[in-house]
Structure formats: structure tokens, C-alpha cells
Design a protein around this motif. Structure first.
Motif, mmCIF file in Angstrom:
data_model
loop_
_atom_site.group_PDB
_atom_site.id
_atom_site.type_symbol
_atom_site.label_atom_id
_atom_site.label_comp_id
_atom_site.label_asym_id
_atom_site.label_seq_id
_atom_site.Cartn_x
_atom_site.Cartn_y
_atom_site.Cartn_z
ATOM 1 N N SER A 161 0.817 -1.208 0.000
ATOM 2 C CA SER A 161 0.000 0.000 0.000
ATOM 3 C C SER A 161 0.855 1.265 0.000
ATOM 4 O O SER A 161 0.442 2.292 -0.553
ATOM 5 N N LEU A 162 2.048 1.247 0.605
ATOM 6 C CA LEU A 162 2.914 2.415 0.557
ATOM 7 C C LEU A 162 3.408 2.671 -0.870
ATOM 8 O O LEU A 162 3.540 3.818 -1.300
ATOM 9 N N MET B 48 0.571 4.094 -2.706
ATOM 10 C CA MET B 48 0.415 5.491 -2.327
ATOM 11 C C MET B 48 1.257 6.380 -3.230
ATOM 12 O O MET B 48 0.800 7.440 -3.695
ATOM 13 N N ILE C 257 -6.173 2.078 0.165
ATOM 14 C CA ILE C 257 -4.854 2.550 0.589
ATOM 15 C C ILE C 257 -4.961 3.343 1.887
ATOM 16 O O ILE C 257 -4.189 3.136 2.834
ATOM 17 N N ILE D 117 -2.596 2.147 5.044
ATOM 18 C CA ILE D 117 -1.238 2.663 5.190
ATOM 19 C C ILE D 117 -0.881 3.011 6.630
ATOM 20 O O ILE D 117 0.297 2.977 6.984
ATOM 21 N N GLU E 228 0.781 -0.036 7.900
ATOM 22 C CA GLU E 228 2.051 -0.393 7.266
ATOM 23 C C GLU E 228 3.172 0.574 7.607
ATOM 24 O O GLU E 228 4.338 0.248 7.465
ATOM 25 N N GLU F 24 8.224 6.888 7.431
ATOM 26 C CA GLU F 24 7.066 6.367 6.711
ATOM 27 C C GLU F 24 5.780 7.029 7.190
ATOM 28 O O GLU F 24 4.887 7.325 6.394
ATOM 29 N N VAL G 193 3.045 9.151 4.997
ATOM 30 C CA VAL G 193 1.600 8.945 5.033
ATOM 31 C C VAL G 193 0.884 10.274 5.272
ATOM 32 O O VAL G 193 -0.086 10.609 4.585
#
Length: 358
Positions: free
Chosen positions: A176-177, A180, A267, A271, A274, A280, A284
Motif C-alpha cells: 500500500s505504501l 500510495m 490505501i 497505510i 504499514e 514512513e 503517510v
């Protein structure tokens, strides 16, 4: 929808009730069937209705007519339900009924995004049946057919796990990252479209104001209908380039946003889980802020767009020569509103995710 029902003498609501009754007769269960937004407050309550419908296997049955496609409220309802149903892997819960002849739905090259989605769904055709007697065997058989289809869909969806569409990807697909990062490209493009629109709206307002003044001056001088036609021709020429640009941008915006909707909803939901490092988590939050900024820009623009669409509807009746650019403007601006509806849904979902994580 309310106006359609008035024009039909209440037949649309009676059709909805007939389908509900037939479903209950076939299954013993009450059918939650939303045919429009009556008695539903827009905003959080309507979104709650959508989520409850998905959990309880209720159905959204839009009765499609030309008036339905012209209604901002109906389009917003349609786009929101389809997006959430698709993200829950339950798009079959949307069952359109083509109630009256609607050229945008039967046109394979339609530029209307809602009509294009309807084309992709196995809809029911009621164009001839709406003229049949409600007590006739033909009409009752058609009601039974719709109810049986809903029974079959409910059984199929009940056996399917409600999962975000992004989960259907294989082990080797991007996480999902990574998704993104891919989505950010579209967000950047949407921001560009909103910026272009921000430049076009003042130009449109100036063109309209200038030619309205010319129209009044022509009338003052006694120019009559001939003088008005001269001004309307000038108005149409002044609009030609900008109307084509608004049409192209608006359609591109709505199509890409609606197509991306299920994936980006998935997503957003995933996210947070994740993102493990501070870096990270900042990525996000940056992604969230990008969505929120475009959503806010679009929401501010929609206020002006509504007034502009109303003026377009009024001006179209003045002269045939302005119909083409006016129609282009209306389609393009409607597309922008559809796209903003989707982005606003993402912004609200971000708030929900943040609240759940806190």
C-alpha cells in the motif's frame, strides 16, 4: 428523483414498494432498498447509511432518467455509494433501473461519467414497462424478475469476504505504501486541473459580464432580436476555447478520480498499519495532506460552479448559437463536481482513520 416521481404521479415510489414487497414474499426478509435520498440527511448520516447498507447487504437502486443525471444531489449519492461498494468488493449492490429514455446511458461514447458507470453494470430496462399498467402480468413479472435478481445477488455477496480491493493483489504486487506513491501522481494532476479551473472561472465570469452588458446596451439602442443575435454570436466565439478546455479537464478529473476511488479508499485504510518508522508515518501524513488540500480547493470551487451551472442553464435558452459551448461547460463543470465528491470522501475517510488510530 422527487421531480421524476411527481411527473409520474407517484409510480416510482410505488415501483420501489412493489420490489420490496416481492422480495419479502420470496425470502421472508425485509429488504432495505434506497431509491433516493428521501428522509436521509446529507453528510455523516448518509455515509453511515451507505456503510450500514454494505454490512447488511442492502441495495442501492437508482432509477435513471435525464433529470437524475442532471441532479447534483443524485450524482453525489450515486458516486459515493458506488465508490464505497466497490471498495468493499460489493459493487453488485448497485442495481440501476433505466426508467426512461436516457441518451447518455445508451450512447457508447458518452462523456457522462455516471452514465458510463451505469453502462458497466447489468442494469434493468424499465423504459417500456413504465407505460404498462401496474396490475398487468407484464409489469408484475418484471417486478418479480428484479426481486429474484436481488435475492441472487444478496446470496452471492453474503458468501464473499468484504475486503478492500487492494487485498486482491498477489504477493508480488506493490504494497500500500508503493500504491500510495503511484496515487500521488494522480493527485498532482488533479491539483493542476483545479489550478487551471481557478484561472478559467474568473475568465468565464468576465466574458459573461461583458456580453451581458453588451446585450443590455443593444436593447437600449433598440437593436431588437438582430442585435441580440450579434451579441450571442460574439459570446459563443469568446467561449469556444475556454469551454473546450473546461470540458476536457472536467471529464479527465471525474474519470480518473472515480476510477481511482476504490483503490485509494483501500490505501487510506491500510497505510496507517504499514507505516512503521517516523519517516514512513511522515510520508503517510504528506499523502493525506495532498488529498486534503485538493479536496479543500475543490470544495471552495464548487460553490462558484453551482452558480455558474445555474447561469448556463438560463443562458442556453437565449439563442441556439450558444448551446454547444454552454453544453460543454455544463458537462465539464459537472465532471469537476463529481470528482470533488470523490476527493471529499477520501478526506472524510482520512479523518475516520486518524480518529481510529488515536
Amino acid at each position: 428523483m422527487h421531480r421524476d416521481d411527481e411527473l409520474e404521479g407517484g409510480r416510482i415510489r410505488r415501483l420501489a414498494k412493489a420490489i420490496q414487497n416481492e422480495y419479502e414474499l420470496l425470502t421472508g426478509d425485509r429488504l432495505n432498498l434506497f431509491v433516493d435520498n428521501e428522509n436521509i440527511e446529507w453528510g455523516n448520516e448518509w455515509r453511515g447509511v451507505i456503510d450500514s447498507a454494505l454490512l447488511q447487504t442492502a441495495f442501492f437502486v437508482p432509477l435513471i432518467t435525464p433529470l437524475y443525471l442532471r441532479s447534483e444531489q443524485c450524482r453525489r449519492e450515486f458516486v459515493e455509494f458506488v465508490g464505497r461498494a466497490s471498495s468493499a468488493n460489493a459493487r453488485e449492490l448497485v442495481l440501476p433501473i433505466i426508467y426512461a429514455e436516457t441518451p447518455a446511458v445508451t450512447d457508447p461514447d458518452t462523456q457522462d461519467e455516471v452514465a458510463r458507470i451505469v453502462q458497466q453494470i447489468q442494469w434493468e430496462d424499465w423504459r417500456k414497462l413504465r407505460l404498462a399498467e401496474e396490475s398487468s402480468p407484464e409489469y408484475r413479472s418484471a417486478v418479480n424478475k428484479v426481486a429474484n435478481r436481488l435475492v441472487a445477488i444478496a446470496a452471492e455477496v453474503a458468501e464473499r469476504p468484504v475486503e478492500p480491493l487492494i487485498d486482491e493483489a498477489g504477493d508480488d504486487s506493490p504494497g500500500s505504501l508503493d500504491q500510495m506513491a503511484i496515487a500521488e501522481h494522480n493527485i498532482f494532476r488533479w491539483a493542476e486541473i483545479m489550478a487551471d479551473l481557478g484561472k478559467d472561472l474568473p475568465d468565464l465570469a468576465n466574458i459573461a459580464r461583458d456580453h451581458l452588458a453588451k446585450l443590455k446596451e443593444s436593447d437600449r439602442r433598440g437593436g431588437g432580436m438582430r442585435g441580440r443575435l450579434v451579441v450571442m454570436n460574439e459570446f459563443a466565439n469568446a467561449l469556444s476555447g475556454i469551454s473546450e478546455r473546461v470540458l476536457e479537464n472536467g471529464l479527465a478529473f471525474s474519470r480518473s478520480a472515480i476510477e481511482a476511488d476504490p483503490g485509494i479508499q483501500a490505501i487510506i485504510r491500510m497505510i496507517h498499519g504499514e507505516a512503521e518508522s517516523d519517516e514512513e508515518r511522515e510520508q503517510v501524513e504528506q499523502f493525506y495532506r495532498q488529498i486534503e488540500e485538493v479536496s479543500e480547493t475543490g470544495t471552495a470551487a464548487v460553490v462558484s460552479l453551482r452558480d455558474l451551472i445555474q447561469n448556463i442553464d438560463n443562458v442556453q435558452s437565449l439563442a441556439r448559437v450558444v448551446k454547444t459551448p454552454m453544453r460543454q461547460l455544463r458537462k465539464g463543470l459537472t465532471g469537476v463536481i463529481d470528482g470533488v465528491t470523490v476527493l471529499n470522501g477520501w478526506s472524510r475517510l482520512i479523518d475516520e482513520v486518524r480518529g481510529a488510530a488515536s
